[in-house]
Design an enzyme around this catalytic site. Structure first.
Site, PDB file in Angstrom:
ATOM      1  N   CYS A 140      26.032   7.430  10.733  1.00 53.25           N
ATOM      2  CA  CYS A 140      25.456   8.712  10.309  1.00 53.25           C
ATOM      3  C   CYS A 140      25.877   9.876  11.197  1.00 53.25           C
ATOM      4  CB  CYS A 140      23.928   8.611  10.279  1.00 53.25           C
ATOM      5  SG  CYS A 140      23.334   7.307   9.215  1.00 53.25           S
ATOM      6  N   SER A 187      24.218   4.909  13.983  1.00 56.48           N
ATOM      7  CA  SER A 187      24.057   3.550  14.497  1.00 56.48           C
ATOM      8  C   SER A 187      25.376   3.010  15.009  1.00 56.48           C
ATOM      9  CB  SER A 187      23.524   2.638  13.393  1.00 56.48           C
ATOM     10  OG  SER A 187      22.230   3.020  13.048  1.00 56.48           O
ATOM     11  N   ASP A 222       0.859  -1.194   0.000  1.00 54.90           N
ATOM     12  CA  ASP A 222       0.000   0.000   0.000  1.00 54.90           C
ATOM     13  C   ASP A 222       0.900   1.252   0.000  1.00 54.90           C
ATOM     14  OD1 ASP A 222      -1.630   2.128   0.560  1.00 54.90           O
ATOM     15  OD2 ASP A 222      -2.666   1.169   2.245  1.00 54.90           O
ATOM     16  N   SER A 246      16.767  -0.400  15.646  1.00 54.17           N
ATOM     17  CA  SER A 246      17.400   0.902  15.399  1.00 54.17           C
ATOM     18  C   SER A 246      16.441   2.059  15.706  1.00 54.17           C
ATOM     19  CB  SER A 246      17.873   0.968  13.945  1.00 54.17           C
ATOM     20  OG  SER A 246      18.722   2.053  13.761  1.00 54.17           O
ATOM     21  N   GLU A 289      30.101   7.114   5.478  1.00 49.95           N
ATOM     22  CA  GLU A 289      30.126   5.705   5.863  1.00 49.95           C
ATOM     23  C   GLU A 289      30.005   4.845   4.615  1.00 49.95           C
ATOM     24  OE1 GLU A 289      26.510   4.106   7.790  1.00 49.95           O
ATOM     25  OE2 GLU A 289      25.881   6.187   7.959  1.00 49.95           O
ATOM     26  N   ASN A 336      17.394   8.925   2.534  1.00 48.83           N
ATOM     27  CA  ASN A 336      18.477   8.971   3.514  1.00 48.83           C
ATOM     28  C   ASN A 336      19.786   9.338   2.828  1.00 48.83           C
ATOM     29  OD1 ASN A 336      19.917   8.721   5.858  1.00 48.83           O
ATOM     30  ND2 ASN A 336      19.534   6.537   6.163  1.00 48.83           N
ATOM     31  N   HIS A 349      18.260  13.925  12.685  1.00 49.33           N
ATOM     32  CA  HIS A 349      18.762  12.985  11.688  1.00 49.33           C
ATOM     33  C   HIS A 349      17.548  12.238  11.153  1.00 49.33           C
ATOM     34  CE1 HIS A 349      20.697   9.758   9.681  1.00 49.33           C
ATOM     35  NE2 HIS A 349      20.350   8.851  10.576  1.00 49.33           N
ATOM     36  N   THR A 390      13.957   3.301   2.399  1.00 51.51           N
ATOM     37  CA  THR A 390      14.710   4.328   3.146  1.00 51.51           C
ATOM     38  C   THR A 390      16.106   4.555   2.542  1.00 51.51           C
ATOM     39  OG1 THR A 390      15.602   2.765   4.794  1.00 51.51           O
ATOM     40  CG2 THR A 390      13.469   3.731   5.266  1.00 51.51           C
ATOM     41  N   LYS A 429       8.556  10.805  15.240  1.00 52.26           N
ATOM     42  CA  LYS A 429       8.334  10.003  16.452  1.00 52.26           C
ATOM     43  C   LYS A 429       9.153  10.566  17.614  1.00 52.26           C
ATOM     44  CE  LYS A 429       7.306   5.490  14.493  1.00 52.26           C
ATOM     45  NZ  LYS A 429       7.651   4.081  14.460  1.00 52.26           N
TER      46      LYS A 429
HETATM   47  N1  COA Z   1      -0.815   3.244   5.762  1.00 54.50           N
HETATM   48  C1  COA Z   1      -0.171   4.027   6.661  1.00 54.50           C
HETATM   49  N2  COA Z   1       0.815   3.559   7.471  1.00 54.50           N
HETATM   50  C2  COA Z   1       1.186   2.262   7.337  1.00 54.50           C
HETATM   51  C3  COA Z   1       0.537   1.390   6.427  1.00 54.50           C
HETATM   52  C4  COA Z   1      -0.501   1.927   5.602  1.00 54.50           C
HETATM   53  N3  COA Z   1      -1.127   1.184   4.701  1.00 54.50           N
HETATM   54  N4  COA Z   1       1.144   0.182   6.518  1.00 54.50           N
HETATM   55  C5  COA Z   1       2.098   0.275   7.472  1.00 54.50           C
HETATM   56  N5  COA Z   1       2.126   1.536   7.970  1.00 54.50           N
HETATM   57  C6  COA Z   1       3.028   2.107   8.990  1.00 54.50           C
HETATM   58  C7  COA Z   1       3.268   1.192  10.168  1.00 54.50           C
HETATM   59  O1  COA Z   1       2.205   1.270  11.111  1.00 54.50           O
HETATM   60  C8  COA Z   1       4.571   1.745  10.692  1.00 54.50           C
HETATM   61  O2  COA Z   1       4.339   2.944  11.397  1.00 54.50           O
HETATM   62  P1  COA Z   1       4.818   3.069  12.932  1.00 54.50           P
HETATM   63  O3  COA Z   1       6.298   2.783  12.924  1.00 54.50           O
HETATM   64  O4  COA Z   1       4.501   4.492  13.285  1.00 54.50           O
HETATM   65  O5  COA Z   1       4.059   2.064  13.697  1.00 54.50           O
HETATM   66  C9  COA Z   1       5.297   2.137   9.421  1.00 54.50           C
HETATM   67  O6  COA Z   1       4.309   2.227   8.398  1.00 54.50           O
HETATM   68  C10 COA Z   1       6.392   1.168   8.985  1.00 54.50           C
HETATM   69  O7  COA Z   1       5.816  -0.115   9.008  1.00 54.50           O
HETATM   70  P2  COA Z   1       6.696  -1.369   9.450  1.00 54.50           P
HETATM   71  O8  COA Z   1       5.827  -2.578   9.403  1.00 54.50           O
HETATM   72  O9  COA Z   1       7.416  -1.085  10.723  1.00 54.50           O
HETATM   73  O10 COA Z   1       7.725  -1.392   8.234  1.00 54.50           O
HETATM   74  P3  COA Z   1       8.910  -2.380   7.948  1.00 54.50           P
HETATM   75  O11 COA Z   1       8.919  -3.538   8.873  1.00 54.50           O
HETATM   76  O12 COA Z   1       8.826  -2.648   6.510  1.00 54.50           O
HETATM   77  O13 COA Z   1      10.254  -1.529   8.279  1.00 54.50           O
HETATM   78  C11 COA Z   1      11.824   0.218   8.662  1.00 54.50           C
HETATM   79  C12 COA Z   1      10.357  -0.135   8.307  1.00 54.50           C
HETATM   80  C13 COA Z   1      11.925   1.731   8.768  1.00 54.50           C
HETATM   81  C14 COA Z   1      12.206  -0.409   9.988  1.00 54.50           C
HETATM   82  C15 COA Z   1      12.736  -0.312   7.516  1.00 54.50           C
HETATM   83  O14 COA Z   1      12.445   0.377   6.346  1.00 54.50           O
HETATM   84  C16 COA Z   1      14.222  -0.163   7.833  1.00 54.50           C
HETATM   85  O15 COA Z   1      14.812  -0.994   8.509  1.00 54.50           O
HETATM   86  N6  COA Z   1      14.877   0.917   7.318  1.00 54.50           N
HETATM   87  C17 COA Z   1      16.261   1.241   7.629  1.00 54.50           C
HETATM   88  C18 COA Z   1      16.278   2.074   8.888  1.00 54.50           C
HETATM   89  C19 COA Z   1      17.648   2.614   9.157  1.00 54.50           C
HETATM   90  O16 COA Z   1      18.254   3.077   8.258  1.00 54.50           O
HETATM   91  N7  COA Z   1      18.102   2.575  10.391  1.00 54.50           N
HETATM   92  C20 COA Z   1      19.442   2.981  10.730  1.00 54.50           C
HETATM   93  C21 COA Z   1      19.703   4.419  10.674  1.00 54.50           C
HETATM   94  S1  COA Z   1      18.992   5.400  11.955  1.00 54.50           S
END
Ligand code: COA
Length: 393
Positions: free
Chosen positions: A111, A308, A29, A201, A79, A275, A233, A152, A242
């Site tokens: 980062c 990280s 979605d 993370s 990095e 990012n 960041h 991301t 958040k």
């Molecule tokens: N409409 C609106 N929101 C939706 C949705 C929809 N149809 N479907 C899911 N979402 C929301 C979820 O509720 C969640 O929000 P929340 O975190 O506020 O609860 C968000 O979208 C992400 O969903 P999630 O299931 O957690 O996604 P994911 O498991 O695919 O992973 C990350 C998301 C960000 C963890 C992943 O992209 C990632 O690991 N990115 C790298 C992060 C990174 O770089 N970290 C290190 C540097 S700080």
């Protein structure tokens, strides 16, 4: 003496993907990406750009001839560097025509490294009035096709000139920082894509922010009412939202609304670039400076840097009266409007084209209008070209 960011500049390549299209391709979605993650577009880095050319393209736009002869230090934060030995800052010195008596160094702590560079630059200038230090943060964020982290990704570079009596923002001496040995995100030397425990993370980032914010309040006596805006960041923009919401209950309703509006200004550009690791906080700062309707001289901005592995730092800066004069007029808006949208098929094909391996090769850079491009590899040495000089000799 007031020390801080005198000039600020950004670069990201001229191609991107639409994340609604990526969501459809991944059978997801689109609102998950647009709202849940908070990203709408993503920069795609062509084979003709790497962290060196992006850094040079960002920095070149802000340096005068006087700057190039007067800079005493170049700090290159990344990095996703191109060499485990030679510093990217030396390449920058050559490409940018910076004098040979400048110190050059590359910095790494996920980062966070750009913030370390900025703080070292501040201290160096405070000890050496009149000095100019160039800090450049440049990265390509890669997690792999069809991974949870794919949405991301992104890339680009932010360049900052640090001087006394800066035009953009002074850096206050109020940093609170902390480090802890954690495995939330890492990239072994043999890997081109990051390994990440994304949900862990997310949580560590928020915990670090809350702990440093509390420590900051205790050490300085300041409260949320002393801040007119925050910049975070932003590995993806929902992450910063958040963190901000974690402390918003400390503000009265009117101030909370104001801080949320400023947060929206601070993520306009990041939503469309994605990012850029070391540079993400500073792209967010630039976004705030350009898109806020209320910022003015003396406003205090709180900045949260997170890398990280893990390290965090919270500090503040004071907006200067002439801050717009330290920015390049319409720079990011122009860059965004001139980008070419790739199809998801083109992006997937492009993904495998990063320069890897030791074999000599040429890179086609005819579709890349940037001043500095990567033209290929000869004898395991990257060949960088200044397109404005190329062909003129
Ligand atoms: N409409 C609106 N929101 C939706 C949705 C929809 N149809 N479907 C899911 N979402 C929301 C979820 O509720 C969640 O929000 P929340 O975190 O506020 O609860 C968000 O979208 C992400 O969903 P999630 O299931 O957690 O996604 P994911 O498991 O695919 O992973 C990350 C998301 C960000 C963890 C992943 O992209 C990632 O690991 N990115 C790298 C992060 C990174 O770089 N970290 C290190 C540097 S700080």
């Amino acid at each position: 003496m007031a020390v801080g960011i005198d000039k600020l500049s950004f670069f990201s390549p001229n191609q991107y993907i639409d994340l609604t299209e990526l969501a459809k391709r991944r059978d997801t979605d689109p609102n998950k990406y647009l709202i849940g993650i908070g990203q709408s577009e993503q920069a795609v880095i062509p084979a003709s750009q790497d962290v060196i050319t992006m850094a040079a393209n960002a920095a070149d736009q802000l340096l005068t001839e006087a700057d190039r002869s007067e800079i005493s230090m170049i700090m290159f934060a990344t990095e996703s560097g191109i060499d485990n030995s030679k510093s990217g800052a030396v390449y920058l010195q050559t490409l940018l025509g910076i004098n040979r008596y400048a110190r050059t160094i590359e910095l790494k702590q996920a980062c966070y490294a750009g913030t370390y560079g900025l703080m070292q630059a501040r201290d160096y200038v405070a000890l050496n009035p009149g000095a100019k230090v160039l800090v450049v943060a440049s990265d390509i964020a890669r997690y792999g096709l069809a991974t949870a982290g794919e949405v991301t990704q992104g890339g680009g570079a932010v360049a900052m000139l640090v001087t006394e009596n800066p035009k953009v923002m002074t850096l206050e001496r109020d940093s609170q920082f902390m480090s802890q040995d954690l495995m939330d995100f890492w990239r072994p030397v043999y890997a081109t894509d990051a390994l990440v425990d994304g949900h862990f993370s997310q949580d560590v980032y928020r915990e670090f922010f809350k702990e440093l914010w509390q420590r900051y309040r205790e050490q300085t006596g300041r409260t949320i009412a002393d801040f007119q805006a925050f910049a975070f960041h932003l590995p993806y923009t929902k992450q910063g939202l958040k963190a901000l919401k974690d402390i918003l209950p400390e503000a009265n309703a009117e101030h909370a609304e104001h801080l949320l509006a400023e947060f929206e200004a601070s993520r306009v550009f990041n939503k469309r670039i994605g990012n850029l690791y070391t540079g993400s906080l500073y792209l967010s700062l630039l976004s705030l400076l350009v898109n806020s309707a209320t910022l003015k001289a003396g406003y205090r901005i709180g900045l949260f840097s997170y890398g990280s592995g893990a390290e965090g730092e919270f500090y503040s800066g004071l907006v200067q009266a002439e801050f717009k004069k330290g920015l390049i007029n319409e720079q990011v808006e122009r860059l965004l409007s001139e980008r070419r949208k790739m199809t998801i098929e083109q992006y997937e094909k492009n993904y495998g084209q990063a320069l890897n391996g030791p074999l000599d090769r040429e890179i086609d850079f005819k579709d890349d209008p940037a001043k500095f491009v990567l033209a290929g590899l000869v004898n395991q040495q990257r060949q960088y070209i200044n397109q404005q000089n190329h062909g003129a000799e």
